[in-house]
Every structure is written in C-alpha cells, then in structure tokens.
Design a protein around this motif. Structure first.
Motif, mmCIF file in Angstrom:
data_model
loop_
_atom_site.group_PDB
_atom_site.id
_atom_site.type_symbol
_atom_site.label_atom_id
_atom_site.label_comp_id
_atom_site.label_asym_id
_atom_site.label_seq_id
_atom_site.Cartn_x
_atom_site.Cartn_y
_atom_site.Cartn_z
ATOM 1 N N ILE A 55 0.753 -1.107 -0.052
ATOM 2 C CA ILE A 55 0.263 -0.189 -0.181
ATOM 3 C C ILE A 55 0.415 1.062 0.035
ATOM 4 C CG2 ILE A 55 -1.538 1.617 1.471
ATOM 5 C CD1 ILE A 55 -2.703 -1.458 2.434
ATOM 6 N N LEU A 56 1.750 1.219 0.858
ATOM 7 C CA LEU A 56 2.651 2.571 0.955
ATOM 8 C C LEU A 56 3.220 2.337 -0.675
ATOM 9 C CD1 LEU A 56 4.352 1.942 4.655
ATOM 10 C CD2 LEU A 56 2.996 3.848 3.426
ATOM 11 N N ALA A 57 3.584 1.518 -1.117
ATOM 12 C CA ALA A 57 4.682 1.672 -2.222
ATOM 13 C C ALA A 57 4.257 2.730 -3.379
ATOM 14 C CB ALA A 57 5.532 0.720 -3.109
ATOM 15 N N LEU A 58 2.730 2.010 -3.724
ATOM 16 C CA LEU A 58 1.611 2.284 -4.635
ATOM 17 C C LEU A 58 1.226 3.945 -4.393
ATOM 18 C CD1 LEU A 58 -1.010 -0.550 -4.370
ATOM 19 C CD2 LEU A 58 -0.064 0.847 -6.444
ATOM 20 N N LEU A 59 0.860 3.988 -3.207
ATOM 21 C CA LEU A 59 0.761 5.610 -2.280
ATOM 22 C C LEU A 59 1.831 6.537 -2.655
ATOM 23 C CD1 LEU A 59 -1.905 6.700 -0.564
ATOM 24 C CD2 LEU A 59 0.778 6.918 1.498
#
Length: 203
Positions: free
Chosen positions: A134-138
């Motif tokens: 999720i953090l990478a996509l964000l």
C-alpha cells in the motif's frame, strides 16, 4: 461496506468454522488481505487453548443451540510475536430452522514473548507485506481506489491500513506517511516505480 469499516476484527464463518468473509481488521491480525482468508479454518488461524471448549461449541451447534460462544485462543501476529485473546462466536440466520452462520469477533488481550526464537520486531519500521505494498502504491501517486484494486482490498480496507500506519508513525497526512516510509527504510530509495525495500533487496 459497513463490515469493512468496523475497527474490531470480525469474520463470518460457516458452522464448521470456514471463513466466508473477513474485515480488514481481522485480516491485519493475520498479516494478509480479507480475500486470502476466505476458505481458511478460523481455528487454524487462531489456535484454541482448550480443545474441550471447541468440542462443546460444536456439539451445541449440532443441536442448533443459539447461545454466544467464547474460545480462548493464541496466534502469531505479523510481527512474529505471540498474541492471546478470545474469539466470540454468535450464531446468526434468518430463521430458527436454517443452519446458522457464525459471526466471529476477536478480542486481543495481550502479547507474549518471541515465538520459537523469532527475533522481536517492535520497531516502527516493521510493516506487513500488505502495508508495504500500500505504501509503495501511495508513493507512486495511486489513489485509494487504484490501491484497492491492486491489493484486492476495498477502499475502506486501504483506508483502515493507512489509519493504522498513520497512528503508529504519528503521521498527519499521506505525504508525511510516505516520507516516514522512506526514512524508516520500508520503501527502497532511488527506485521507480516505488517498491518495498524487501522486494528490492530480494531482486
């Protein structure tokens, strides 16, 4: 949608304990996504401390008793530490004649020491694989809706994980959350599109 927003870990199981649906809070306790919990036995995920409790509940359900049942359980959290608490199961159905489903809620009571020699990972930098994704996509500019599609979560499920991370890292907004992820080594520096540091290392 309301099911996903409940902060308490909740799942719906069939009468045999097979997970039919789980909310993000329940999935987070297992370090996975709600979709990946579907079909798993809830008592494999959360180990009963007393097998006699389970037998009594199974017998009561076979007799179509509709009391609330509670089982003391232990499980390994995503950070590798042993947790303990109670699973509460409420039989639910539209009619008395129908075989009930089980609305299962988890109450976390505490956390034990490292399990089987697993090192402690109490630092804020430790995240679950789904949190890292999720953090990478964000960090790459993905919207909540796009992140939900990429991870198999609902938008509310993504928001739930972001709230947990923001609370853990004391981040006031998503920009600060991404900055903390890089500062803590959760995201790999100098890589585009952004990806978790663990993935970059394994490559």
């Amino acid at each position: 949608m309301l099911f996903d927003r409940v902060a308490v870990p909740v799942a719906v199981c069939d009468v045999y304990g097979s997970v039919q649906a789980a909310n993000p809070a329940m999935a987070a306790e297992c370090g996975t996504t709600p979709g990946r919990l579907r079909g798993q036995d809830v008592l494999d995920l959360f180990r009963p401390q007393e097998s006699e409790q389970v037998e009594r509940i199974a017998q009561a359900l076979r007799l179509r008793h509709r009391s609330r049942y509670q089982v003391s359980v232990r499980w390994r959290a995503p950070n590798g530490r042993e947790r303990h608490g109670e699973l509460t199961a409420d039989p639910v159905s539209d009619t008395v004649e129908e075989t009930p489903a089980l609305l299962v809620m988890l109450r976390v009571r505490g956390e034990g020491g490292p399990h089987d020699g697993t090192p402690r990972e109490d630092s804020p930098a430790h995240v679950t694989p789904i949190e890292a994704r999720i953090l990478a996509l964000l960090a790459g500019g993905a919207t909540t809706a796009h992140t939900a599609r990429e991870t198999g979560l609902t938008p509310d499920g993504v928001t739930y994980h972001l709230r947990r991370l923001s609370s853990r890292w004391n981040a006031s907004n998503r920009t600060e959350l991404v900055a903390r992820a890089y500062a803590l080594g959760v995201l790999a520096p100098g890589v585009w599109p952004p990806e978790p540091a663990s993935a970059a290392t394994s490559d």
